[in-house]
Scaffold this motif. Structure first.
Motif, PDB file in Angstrom:
ATOM      1  N   VAL A  12       3.561  -5.679  -3.331  1.00 43.80           N
ATOM      2  CA  VAL A  12       3.055  -5.844  -4.638  1.00 43.80           C
ATOM      3  C   VAL A  12       1.778  -6.226  -4.386  1.00 43.80           C
ATOM      4  CG1 VAL A  12       5.551  -5.970  -5.649  1.00 43.80           C
ATOM      5  CG2 VAL A  12       4.190  -7.920  -4.887  1.00 43.80           C
ATOM      6  N   GLN A  13       1.069  -6.280  -5.802  1.00 40.15           N
ATOM      7  CA  GLN A  13      -0.232  -7.015  -5.925  1.00 40.15           C
ATOM      8  C   GLN A  13      -0.066  -8.233  -6.419  1.00 40.15           C
ATOM      9  OE1 GLN A  13      -2.640  -4.234  -8.306  1.00 40.15           O
ATOM     10  NE2 GLN A  13      -3.145  -2.931  -6.200  1.00 40.15           N
ATOM     11  N   ALA A  14      -1.322  -8.927  -6.113  1.00 38.46           N
ATOM     12  CA  ALA A  14      -1.193 -10.353  -6.842  1.00 38.46           C
ATOM     13  C   ALA A  14      -0.995 -10.321  -8.321  1.00 38.46           C
ATOM     14  CB  ALA A  14      -2.640 -10.942  -6.380  1.00 38.46           C
ATOM     15  N   SER A  84       3.992 -13.909 -11.021  1.00 41.28           N
ATOM     16  CA  SER A  84       2.783 -14.341 -10.630  1.00 41.28           C
ATOM     17  C   SER A  84       2.479 -14.515  -9.101  1.00 41.28           C
ATOM     18  CB  SER A  84       2.482 -15.704 -11.300  1.00 41.28           C
ATOM     19  OG  SER A  84       2.606 -15.505 -12.763  1.00 41.28           O
ATOM     20  N   LEU A  85       3.190 -13.461  -8.589  1.00 44.21           N
ATOM     21  CA  LEU A  85       2.783 -13.483  -6.868  1.00 44.21           C
ATOM     22  C   LEU A  85       1.705 -13.865  -6.528  1.00 44.21           C
ATOM     23  CD1 LEU A  85       5.781 -10.881  -6.124  1.00 44.21           C
ATOM     24  CD2 LEU A  85       5.604 -13.410  -5.333  1.00 44.21           C
ATOM     25  N   LYS A  86       1.301 -14.588  -5.549  1.00 46.19           N
ATOM     26  CA  LYS A  86       0.245 -14.678  -4.546  1.00 46.19           C
ATOM     27  C   LYS A  86       0.163 -14.217  -3.156  1.00 46.19           C
ATOM     28  CE  LYS A  86      -0.106 -18.940  -7.342  1.00 46.19           C
ATOM     29  NZ  LYS A  86      -0.284 -20.650  -7.029  1.00 46.19           N
ATOM     30  N   PRO A  87      -0.883 -13.933  -2.868  1.00 44.50           N
ATOM     31  CA  PRO A  87      -1.023 -13.546  -1.412  1.00 44.50           C
ATOM     32  C   PRO A  87      -0.190 -14.582  -0.362  1.00 44.50           C
ATOM     33  CG  PRO A  87      -2.863 -12.911  -2.259  1.00 44.50           C
ATOM     34  CD  PRO A  87      -2.304 -13.703  -3.216  1.00 44.50           C
ATOM     35  N   GLU A  88      -0.283 -15.720  -0.778  1.00 38.42           N
ATOM     36  CA  GLU A  88       0.515 -16.725   0.154  1.00 38.42           C
ATOM     37  C   GLU A  88       2.006 -16.754  -0.079  1.00 38.42           C
ATOM     38  OE1 GLU A  88      -2.118 -17.317  -1.929  1.00 38.42           O
ATOM     39  OE2 GLU A  88      -1.839 -19.371  -2.989  1.00 38.42           O
ATOM     40  N   VAL A 125       2.365  -9.555  -0.409  1.00 39.42           N
ATOM     41  CA  VAL A 125       1.613  -9.657  -1.617  1.00 39.42           C
ATOM     42  C   VAL A 125       0.208  -9.303  -1.408  1.00 39.42           C
ATOM     43  CG1 VAL A 125       0.898 -10.975  -3.902  1.00 39.42           C
ATOM     44  CG2 VAL A 125       3.159 -11.209  -2.698  1.00 39.42           C
ATOM     45  N   SER A 126      -0.526  -8.205  -1.782  1.00 43.36           N
ATOM     46  CA  SER A 126      -1.853  -7.929  -1.501  1.00 43.36           C
ATOM     47  C   SER A 126      -2.786  -8.624  -2.447  1.00 43.36           C
ATOM     48  CB  SER A 126      -2.219  -6.309  -1.514  1.00 43.36           C
ATOM     49  OG  SER A 126      -1.998  -5.958  -2.709  1.00 43.36           O
TER      50      SER A 126
END
Length: 127
Positions: A12-14, A84-88, A125-126
């Motif tokens: 998924v995307q950020a 609210s996903l983050k790359p981390e 997460v990109s």
């Protein structure tokens, strides 16, 4: 013995959301289910946990307010709603269960408290 099977991972995307599920089966009673994650080159870390009877939840500081853990006692499943996903947040996510009941955040946050583990599901997460 408890068998745990995770599902729902993906790319998924950020800022996007994703929902992970953990299906539990076996003859042993379920006292709680926890989610841990492990990023490449890092230790497996606690994410969230929920007690089975009372539904008490615990979260790591890094996901509090963004992730929500829930359980369905009738279906013997637990879910992790990740917003609210983050790359981390990129990691392999594992579902885990302890073999006995205990109390307190310190117990459920500790990796060594869990005796049964699923095979893991990848979340990427990109940015």
């Amino acid at each position: 013995q408890v068998q745990l099977v995770e599902s729902g991972g993906g790319l998924v995307q950020a800022g996007d959301s994703l929902r992970l599920s953990c299906a539990a089966s076996g003859r042993t009673s379920i006292y709680a289910l926890g989610w841990f994650r492990q990023a490449p080159g890092k230790e497996r870390e606690f994410v969230a946990a929920i007690t089975w009877s009372a539904g008490i939840t615990y979260y790591s500081d890094s996901v509090k307010g963004r992730f929500t853990i829930s359980r369905d006692n009738a279906e013997n499943t637990a879910s992790l709603q990740m917003n609210s996903l983050k790359p981390e947040d990129t990691a392999v996510y594992y579902c885990a269960a302890p073999s006995r009941m205990n109390y307190g955040a310190a117990y459920y946050r500790r990796r060594g408290s869990y005796d049964y583990w699923g095979q893991g599901t990848q979340v990427t997460v990109s940015s």
